[in-house]
Design a protein around this motif. Structure first.
Motif, PDB file in Angstrom:
ATOM      1  N   LEU A 152       0.522  -1.242   0.022  1.00 33.91           N
ATOM      2  CA  LEU A 152       0.001  -0.016  -0.117  1.00 33.91           C
ATOM      3  C   LEU A 152       0.868   1.204  -0.007  1.00 33.91           C
ATOM      4  N   ALA A 153       2.151   1.171   0.122  1.00 38.90           N
ATOM      5  CA  ALA A 153       3.057   2.228  -0.240  1.00 38.90           C
ATOM      6  C   ALA A 153       3.015   2.786  -1.613  1.00 38.90           C
ATOM      7  N   PHE A 154       2.545   1.807  -2.585  1.00 40.96           N
ATOM      8  CA  PHE A 154       2.440   2.143  -3.959  1.00 40.96           C
ATOM      9  C   PHE A 154       3.886   2.641  -4.574  1.00 40.96           C
ATOM     10  N   THR A 155       4.874   1.935  -4.344  1.00 40.25           N
ATOM     11  CA  THR A 155       6.339   2.179  -5.021  1.00 40.25           C
ATOM     12  C   THR A 155       6.596   1.208  -5.831  1.00 40.25           C
ATOM     13  N   ARG A 156       6.842   1.471  -6.796  1.00 44.26           N
ATOM     14  CA  ARG A 156       7.493   0.468  -7.829  1.00 44.26           C
ATOM     15  C   ARG A 156       8.578  -0.211  -7.859  1.00 44.26           C
ATOM     16  N   ALA A 157       9.578   0.868  -7.236  1.00 47.99           N
ATOM     17  CA  ALA A 157      10.871   0.343  -7.075  1.00 47.99           C
ATOM     18  C   ALA A 157      10.880  -0.600  -5.769  1.00 47.99           C
ATOM     19  N   ALA A 158      10.043  -0.330  -4.838  1.00 47.97           N
ATOM     20  CA  ALA A 158      10.000  -1.394  -3.544  1.00 47.97           C
ATOM     21  C   ALA A 158       9.934  -2.912  -4.171  1.00 47.97           C
ATOM     22  N   TYR A 159       8.837  -2.766  -4.911  1.00 49.53           N
ATOM     23  CA  TYR A 159       8.118  -4.248  -5.659  1.00 49.53           C
ATOM     24  C   TYR A 159       9.242  -5.135  -6.451  1.00 49.53           C
ATOM     25  N   VAL A 160       9.772  -4.389  -7.378  1.00 45.31           N
ATOM     26  CA  VAL A 160      10.996  -4.925  -8.129  1.00 45.31           C
ATOM     27  C   VAL A 160      12.169  -5.163  -7.280  1.00 45.31           C
ATOM     28  N   ALA A 161      12.506  -4.251  -6.393  1.00 45.50           N
ATOM     29  CA  ALA A 161      13.708  -4.832  -5.378  1.00 45.50           C
ATOM     30  C   ALA A 161      13.413  -5.881  -4.576  1.00 45.50           C
ATOM     31  N   LEU A 162      12.314  -6.072  -4.114  1.00 46.88           N
ATOM     32  CA  LEU A 162      12.140  -7.299  -3.296  1.00 46.88           C
ATOM     33  C   LEU A 162      11.815  -8.467  -4.053  1.00 46.88           C
ATOM     34  N   VAL A 163      11.452  -8.562  -5.444  1.00 43.07           N
ATOM     35  CA  VAL A 163      11.432  -9.541  -6.158  1.00 43.07           C
ATOM     36  C   VAL A 163      13.039  -9.988  -6.391  1.00 43.07           C
ATOM     37  N   GLY A 164      13.882  -9.036  -6.780  1.00 49.26           N
ATOM     38  CA  GLY A 164      15.180  -9.237  -7.114  1.00 49.26           C
ATOM     39  C   GLY A 164      15.782  -9.805  -5.930  1.00 49.26           C
ATOM     40  N   ALA A 165      15.376  -9.671  -4.654  1.00 48.36           N
ATOM     41  CA  ALA A 165      16.189  -9.970  -3.477  1.00 48.36           C
ATOM     42  C   ALA A 165      15.851 -11.489  -3.184  1.00 48.36           C
ATOM     43  N   VAL A 166      14.510 -11.890  -3.761  1.00 48.72           N
ATOM     44  CA  VAL A 166      14.413 -13.219  -3.459  1.00 48.72           C
ATOM     45  C   VAL A 166      14.989 -13.958  -4.568  1.00 48.72           C
ATOM     46  N   ALA A 167      15.257 -13.509  -5.980  1.00 46.39           N
ATOM     47  CA  ALA A 167      16.145 -14.142  -6.743  1.00 46.39           C
ATOM     48  C   ALA A 167      17.628 -14.369  -6.035  1.00 46.39           C
ATOM     49  N   ALA A 168      17.935 -13.132  -5.738  1.00 47.67           N
ATOM     50  CA  ALA A 168      19.358 -12.865  -5.245  1.00 47.67           C
ATOM     51  C   ALA A 168      19.968 -13.985  -4.007  1.00 47.67           C
ATOM     52  N   PHE A 169      18.497 -14.244  -3.187  1.00 54.54           N
ATOM     53  CA  PHE A 169      18.764 -15.354  -2.134  1.00 54.54           C
ATOM     54  C   PHE A 169      19.438 -16.433  -2.776  1.00 54.54           C
ATOM     55  N   TYR A 170      18.622 -17.155  -3.897  1.00 52.06           N
ATOM     56  CA  TYR A 170      19.075 -18.297  -4.456  1.00 52.06           C
ATOM     57  C   TYR A 170      20.307 -18.166  -5.306  1.00 52.06           C
ATOM     58  N   ILE A 171      20.804 -17.070  -5.729  1.00 52.28           N
ATOM     59  CA  ILE A 171      22.128 -16.904  -6.562  1.00 52.28           C
ATOM     60  C   ILE A 171      23.180 -16.949  -5.569  1.00 52.28           C
ATOM     61  N   ILE A 172      23.090 -16.193  -4.615  1.00 49.79           N
ATOM     62  CA  ILE A 172      23.892 -16.179  -3.245  1.00 49.79           C
ATOM     63  C   ILE A 172      24.199 -17.685  -2.708  1.00 49.79           C
ATOM     64  N   ARG A 173      23.101 -18.342  -2.376  1.00 50.80           N
ATOM     65  CA  ARG A 173      23.256 -19.865  -2.262  1.00 50.80           C
ATOM     66  C   ARG A 173      23.963 -20.750  -3.125  1.00 50.80           C
ATOM     67  N   GLN A 174      23.986 -20.115  -4.341  1.00 50.85           N
ATOM     68  CA  GLN A 174      24.285 -21.317  -5.413  1.00 50.85           C
ATOM     69  C   GLN A 174      25.785 -20.668  -5.935  1.00 50.85           C
ATOM     70  N   ARG A 175      26.495 -19.651  -5.423  1.00 46.84           N
ATOM     71  CA  ARG A 175      27.742 -19.100  -5.373  1.00 46.84           C
ATOM     72  C   ARG A 175      27.702 -18.617  -7.035  1.00 46.84           C
ATOM     73  N   LEU A 176      26.558 -17.754  -7.257  1.00 51.78           N
ATOM     74  CA  LEU A 176      26.510 -17.338  -8.638  1.00 51.78           C
ATOM     75  C   LEU A 176      26.567 -15.614  -8.819  1.00 51.78           C
ATOM     76  N   LEU A 177      27.013 -15.307  -7.590  1.00 59.55           N
ATOM     77  CA  LEU A 177      26.577 -13.824  -7.640  1.00 59.55           C
ATOM     78  C   LEU A 177      27.719 -13.090  -8.497  1.00 59.55           C
ATOM     79  N   ARG A 178      28.977 -13.451  -8.711  1.00 58.41           N
ATOM     80  CA  ARG A 178      29.735 -12.886  -9.484  1.00 58.41           C
ATOM     81  C   ARG A 178      29.214 -12.968 -11.018  1.00 58.41           C
ATOM     82  N   PRO A 179      29.109 -14.032 -11.545  1.00 55.57           N
ATOM     83  CA  PRO A 179      28.485 -13.804 -12.948  1.00 55.57           C
ATOM     84  C   PRO A 179      27.316 -13.154 -13.240  1.00 55.57           C
ATOM     85  N   ALA A 180      26.475 -13.037 -11.939  1.00 55.24           N
ATOM     86  CA  ALA A 180      25.031 -12.084 -12.332  1.00 55.24           C
ATOM     87  C   ALA A 180      25.668 -10.766 -12.182  1.00 55.24           C
TER      88      ALA A 180
END
Length: 486
Positions: free
Chosen positions: A248-276
């Motif tokens: 309800l804060a209606f902030t597009r950047a927050a939505y995109v950033a949180l979705v990216g954080a979910v993806a980043a969680f798995y990227i870090i777990r798989q040691r893929l942050l450098r290529p990302a």
């Protein structure tokens, strides 16, 4: 009571009575607060950790004020940060041989020092040196209070948990009161700005603070589950309320950033942050080349008559991809101006904090919108481009090097750390840093007390938890300075 303590008590009581009397007689009621300030000053000298916990608690509750002379500050966070930075300098001079060099001379810390050093260099060559000096001083006490001091104090998972609680409960209060006030307006998109004062400047600051702290909320949930305590109320109750507040804060950047954080969680777990990170860098460079080659950006100039502010969130979303949203197109207006400024000062830039003072002379009228006169004197809304304009190519390089260093070293520290609590803290810190990095693409948030503070705190915790070894006493704070809180 000893005679010495009796004299201190009598003296303090007399000070309280005198201050209250003067306040009543003169009508200057602020004088009544002098004894409180005196107590805080004495307590800070004896043990500044209590003041540090207070500072953390005030991050969500502080308010932005404009003082006479056009000076803006955040109360009470900025004065406390200044005081703590001063105390830290005194402490450092006296106890440096006893500090934990693994943290204060960690590669991540050294990259931050390099980034700050270039800010000071660019300030010397700024178009308006006084503005650059103010920017540099604010940066120094931000780093002092929210990075160096946490390196000294947040040295165990227990203390990191205290940090998270200090911010979580006040921020939850802000979110609840915002939702209740917003409900009175029927959760209207057009009226949301009425619900955040005095705690938040605007919906971007509010949503950004909630989004940046979300990984730390996840950390608290994990900690509660690990201790065997009931955590479902935290997960389903407060978790749902938290997501509702962000939604309800209606902030597009927050939505995109949180979705990216979910993806980043798995990227870090798989040691893929450098290529990302390499892919992100390549995409950023390719985008810049695409828009600048043969003045391609001119093809995206808006229609002045149709680029307006929207009163419904659904209209805002559709207007965004149709390039008819005024906030999006005003960003283009300032980005074009920033791009035109770069060739004139490519090495040291125009000076930290100087963009607003000079960009109007470099704008392109094809991108003008209804708010291009910028009465709020807001910035360029892209922290990376702002750094390039104000600090030159070296400034942008050092900033990106620092951020990349945090993420690359942080991923290594996460996988090396055997302690599960410390690993969870490192992950939360990394995700918070990534959320802020995403916000910086379309906002200037790294210097704000609501988001930038969480960024530096998260970086500090990545360092301390990366070097933490379970069962060892923290060596960063000399035991002779204050009693342990553990």
């Amino acid at each position: 009571m000893t005679p010495a303590l009796l004299r201190i008590y009598v003296g303090y009581a007399a000070t309280v009575l005198l201050s209250v009397g003067v306040a009543i007689a003169s009508g200057a009621y602020w004088v009544a607060g002098v004894p409180v300030l005196l107590w805080v000053a004495v307590q800070s000298v004896l043990d500044f950790r209590a003041l540090f916990w207070l500072l953390l608690s005030m991050i969500p509750l502080g308010t932005e004020v404009n003082l006479p002379g056009g000076i803006g500050t955040d109360l009470p966070t900025e004065p406390i940060a200044v005081g703590l930075t001063g105390l830290l300098i005194v402490h450092l001079v006296r106890y440096w041989p006893q500090y934990d060099r693994r943290t204060f001379l960690h590669p991540i810390a050294l990259l931050l020092y390099l980034h700050v050093a270039w800010i000071l260099v660019a300030s010397v060559f700024g178009e308006i040196p006084l503005i650059s000096l103010k920017f540099s001083l604010a940066k120094l006490w931000y780093v002092g209070a929210f990075f160096l001091l946490p390196l000294l104090l947040l040295t165990t998972p227990r203390r990191v948990t205290i940090f998270a609680h200090c911010i979580f409960w006040p921020l939850l209060f802000v979110a609840v009161q915002t939702l209740l006030r917003h409900a009175g307006y029927g959760f209207s998109f057009a009226d949301q700005f009425r619900t955040m004062h005095p705690f938040m400047r605007n919906h971007v600051s509010y949503a950004g603070c909630l989004a940046t702290f979300t990984p730390w909320l996840g950390y608290l949930i994990v900690q509660r589950r690990r201790t065997g305590r009931s955590y479902k109320w935290l997960l389903y109750g407060i978790g749902a309320l938290w997501l509702l507040a962000i939604g309800l804060a209606f902030t597009r950047a927050a939505y995109v950033a949180l979705v990216g954080a979910v993806a980043a969680f798995y990227i870090i777990r798989q040691r893929l942050l450098r290529p990302a990170l390499v892919l992100v860098l390549v995409a950023g460079v390719a985008t810049a080349v695409y828009f600048t080659y043969d003045d391609k950006y001119l093809d995206y100039a808006p229609d002045y008559d149709t680029t307006i502010s929207h009163q419904q969130f659904n209209d805002l979303i559709s207007a965004t991809y149709q390039l008819e949203d005024i906030s999006t197109m005003e960003r283009f207006y300032r980005w074009v101006a920033g791009g035109n400024m770069i060739p004139y000062r490519p090495l040291t830039g125009f000076g930290p904090g100087n963009f607003v003072e000079h960009y109007q002379a470099y704008t392109n009228n094809n991108f003008t919108t209804y708010v291009s006169d910028n009465p709020e004197r807001s910035g360029i809304h892209n922290y990376y481009l702002m750094t390039l304009v104000e600090q030159g190519y070296p400034g942008l390089f050092f900033l990106l090097l620092f951020m990349a260093g945090v993420l690359v070293y942080g991923e290594q520290l996460y996988h090396r750390q055997a302690d599960p609590e410390a690993r969870a803290a490192i992950m939360a810190g990394l995700l918070s840093v990534l959320i802020v990095a995403a916000f910086c693409i379309i906002n200037d948030v790294l210097e704000t007390d609501k988001i930038g503070t969480l960024f530096f705190l998260s970086v500090a915790i990545i360092v301390t938890m990366g070097t933490y070894r379970g069962g060892q006493l923290p060596s960063s704070l000399p035991a002779s300075t204050a009693p342990s809180i553990d």
